[in-house]
Motif scaffolding. Structure first.
Motif, PDB file in Angstrom:
ATOM      1  N   PHE A  21      35.475  43.733  36.326  1.00 50.06           N
ATOM      2  CA  PHE A  21      34.759  42.961  35.325  1.00 50.06           C
ATOM      3  C   PHE A  21      35.049  41.466  35.447  1.00 50.06           C
ATOM      4  O   PHE A  21      34.255  40.645  35.051  1.00 50.06           O
ATOM      5  CB  PHE A  21      35.133  43.426  33.911  1.00 50.06           C
ATOM      6  N   GLY A  22      36.221  41.129  35.981  1.00 50.49           N
ATOM      7  CA  GLY A  22      36.534  39.723  36.193  1.00 50.49           C
ATOM      8  C   GLY A  22      37.000  39.000  34.946  1.00 50.49           C
ATOM      9  O   GLY A  22      37.649  39.579  34.070  1.00 50.49           O
ATOM     10  N   GLY A  24      35.761  38.285  32.262  1.00 49.34           N
ATOM     11  CA  GLY A  24      35.342  38.829  30.975  1.00 49.34           C
ATOM     12  C   GLY A  24      36.472  39.498  30.228  1.00 49.34           C
ATOM     13  O   GLY A  24      36.460  39.575  29.002  1.00 49.34           O
ATOM     14  N   LYS A 233      39.390  33.162  39.383  1.00 48.20           N
ATOM     15  CA  LYS A 233      39.003  34.415  40.039  1.00 48.20           C
ATOM     16  C   LYS A 233      38.587  34.180  41.485  1.00 48.20           C
ATOM     17  O   LYS A 233      38.553  35.114  42.297  1.00 48.20           O
ATOM     18  CB  LYS A 233      37.831  35.031  39.252  1.00 48.20           C
ATOM     19  N   TRP A 235      35.618  32.794  42.302  1.00 54.69           N
ATOM     20  CA  TRP A 235      34.161  32.913  42.410  1.00 54.69           C
ATOM     21  C   TRP A 235      33.530  31.577  42.782  1.00 54.69           C
ATOM     22  O   TRP A 235      34.040  30.513  42.446  1.00 54.69           O
ATOM     23  CB  TRP A 235      33.568  33.422  41.101  1.00 54.69           C
ATOM     24  N   GLN A 242      27.140  38.286  39.686  1.00 55.24           N
ATOM     25  CA  GLN A 242      28.350  38.959  39.224  1.00 55.24           C
ATOM     26  C   GLN A 242      28.872  38.319  37.945  1.00 55.24           C
ATOM     27  O   GLN A 242      29.337  39.005  37.027  1.00 55.24           O
ATOM     28  CB  GLN A 242      29.415  38.876  40.325  1.00 55.24           C
ATOM     29  N   GLN A 243      28.782  36.998  37.875  1.00 54.83           N
ATOM     30  CA  GLN A 243      29.218  36.263  36.689  1.00 54.83           C
ATOM     31  C   GLN A 243      28.357  36.633  35.480  1.00 54.83           C
ATOM     32  O   GLN A 243      28.869  36.815  34.369  1.00 54.83           O
ATOM     33  CB  GLN A 243      29.127  34.760  36.968  1.00 54.83           C
ATOM     34  N   LYS A 245      26.655  39.469  35.056  1.00 60.02           N
ATOM     35  CA  LYS A 245      26.981  40.855  34.697  1.00 60.02           C
ATOM     36  C   LYS A 245      28.292  40.917  33.910  1.00 60.02           C
ATOM     37  O   LYS A 245      28.410  41.648  32.915  1.00 60.02           O
ATOM     38  CB  LYS A 245      27.092  41.690  35.973  1.00 60.02           C
ATOM     39  N   ASP A 246      29.271  40.135  34.349  1.00 58.44           N
ATOM     40  CA  ASP A 246      30.574  40.095  33.701  1.00 58.44           C
ATOM     41  C   ASP A 246      30.461  39.616  32.249  1.00 58.44           C
ATOM     42  O   ASP A 246      31.080  40.178  31.346  1.00 58.44           O
ATOM     43  CB  ASP A 246      31.502  39.156  34.490  1.00 58.44           C
TER      44      ASP A 246
END
Length: 424
Positions: A21-22, A24, A233, A235, A242-243, A245-246
């Motif tokens: 999830f990163g 988040g 992270k 990124w 992805q960011q 979605k997180d």
């Protein structure tokens, strides 16, 4: 990668999924703490599911702001306050005001969080060892000192990936504890649907509770720290999807977990006419309804909420100051260690004096809403500047969402100011 994860035991596989999830996970840690849990329990036991709409709106706007702040950082390689100072008129003073406002709110919350977490551990132990009752103050103080020393020791490790793994454990325990508790006690489906219709309880403390909901769920610290955690992270602009979605997953989990807490309190206590003003009141009121196991499970969830919030709250001041200075967070610097050490000592004020942190905890959540309009207005201006438009054109729907969030934050700030005026 998939085959490697497939071979792991269930727990390790679950942690691997959560880590995916990163940043988040930090948003959940900031947002759901004992202050949030207290607000949800008080609201659920006093008003049922009436304020569910406030939680839903706050989570929608939170997800949007996490997405926008994260996108800005990935596309420009600039963090929030550094960008405010660099690109906005009066940006330096706006950034300083935000640092003071957010740090004040988070450190006040930290006192309450540590006090409540220590009390929760004491109450869990006391359920099985009743003889400790006569030594409550000493026991709670020792527990609080042990917690804060452990947290500071973990901070000294100074690595983003390590911070993330610690938070994953706390958030996972918290989430599962509250969701499983919901299986024991829950409100009627019609009450949940009615709670999605906007209304404010016309009783003493109703406006305060609405502002506290927004202050704890739509927390400025969550958005301001987002760029630094995204960068931590590793990124880049290749991780935009992805960011996004997180941010969505984080907002959904905040709504799901917070809603579960409110629902448990509503199902167990609202119809029994047993409103609570503090989390620890649930020791006597929830146990007859749900049993000792469910009670212990719920308290472990509340404890995990507290521990997952202590960690980010200790980080917030050095994060904001580093953001303002250079846009980079050095967790091994002397400045970082000194500020977090002072925050640890500050957190011990409530346990040392044996004060009741609950009421001030809710009031401190209200204070968090006052910097929120500045934080939203700042990013709204940044993503619509000509320089940024050359890199990325912000969609109309995003701008409409940001304007709606700004309007919502101004209304809630006015509501919070009115509530505080009546309170004092």
């Amino acid at each position: 990668m998939e085959s490697r994860i497939h071979g792991l035991p269930f727990i390790k596989k679950l942690i691997a999924i959560l880590l995916a999830f990163g940043p988040g996970i930090f948003a959940i840690g900031y947002t759901i703490g004992t202050g949030s849990v207290t607000s949800m329990i008080v609201a659920g036991s006093t008003y049922g599911m009436q304020l569910l709409w406030v939680l839903l709106l706050s989570c929608i706007f939170s997800g949007l702001l996490m997405f926008v702040y994260g996108n800005y950082a990935l596309l420009t390689n600039e963090t929030a306050l550094f960008a405010f100072k660099k690109h906005l008129k009066w940006g330096k003073w706006i950034a300083i005001l935000i640092i003071i406002g957010v740090s004040f709110g988070q450190w006040n919350s930290l006192m309450g969080i540590l006090g409540i977490s220590a009390n929760i551990i004491f109450e869990i132990i006391r359920i099985y060892v009743p003889g400790l009752t006569d030594y409550q103050y000493e026991s709670v103080l020792i527990i609080a000192i042990l917690i804060i020393v452990l947290m500071y020791a973990l901070l000294l490790v100074g690595k983003y990936s390590f911070f993330e793994k610690i938070l994953v454990v706390f958030v996972a325990v918290m989430g599962f504890s509250f969701l499983i508790s919901l299986l024991f006690v829950y409100p009627q489906p019609t009450e949940v649907l009615q709670g999605l219709v906007p209304s404010v309880p016309e009783v003493k403390g109703g406006k305060m509770m609405v502002a506290a909901f927004v202050g704890t769920t739509m927390a400025a610290a969550t958005f301001l720290s987002r760029p630094l955690f995204v960068k931590g992270k590793g990124w880049t602009d290749k991780n935009l999807k992805q960011q996004k979605k997180d941010a969505i997953i984080a907002a959904c989990l905040v709504f799901l977990i917070s809603g579960a807490v409110m629902a448990v309190a509503s199902g167990a206590l609202f119809h029994q006419g047993q409103p609570v003003s503090k989390v620890l009141d649930m020791v006597g009121t929830l146990e007859p309804v749900a049993g000792k196991f469910a009670l212990t499970l719920f308290f472990f969830g509340t404890l995990s909420a507290g521990l997952s919030s202590i960690f980010p709250c200790l980080l917030i001041a050095p994060i904001l100051i580093s953001d303002f200075q250079s846009g980079n967070l050095d967790t091994n610097s002397k400045q970082f260690k000194l500020i977090t050490a002072f925050a640890c000592l500050f957190a011990l004020i409530v346990p040392v004096f044996g004060a009741n942190p609950i009421e001030m905890q809710i009031v401190s959540q209200v204070f968090n809403v006052f910097v929120l309009p500045l934080v939203i207005l700042g990013i709204l201006i940044l993503v619509n500047q000509k320089k940024f438009k050359k890199v990325y054109r912000t969609k109309l729907i995003i701008n409409i969402g940001l304007i709606a969030a700004l309007f919502f934050s101004v209304v809630i700030s006015f509501n919070g100011a009115t509530a505080l005026f009546q309170y004092f």
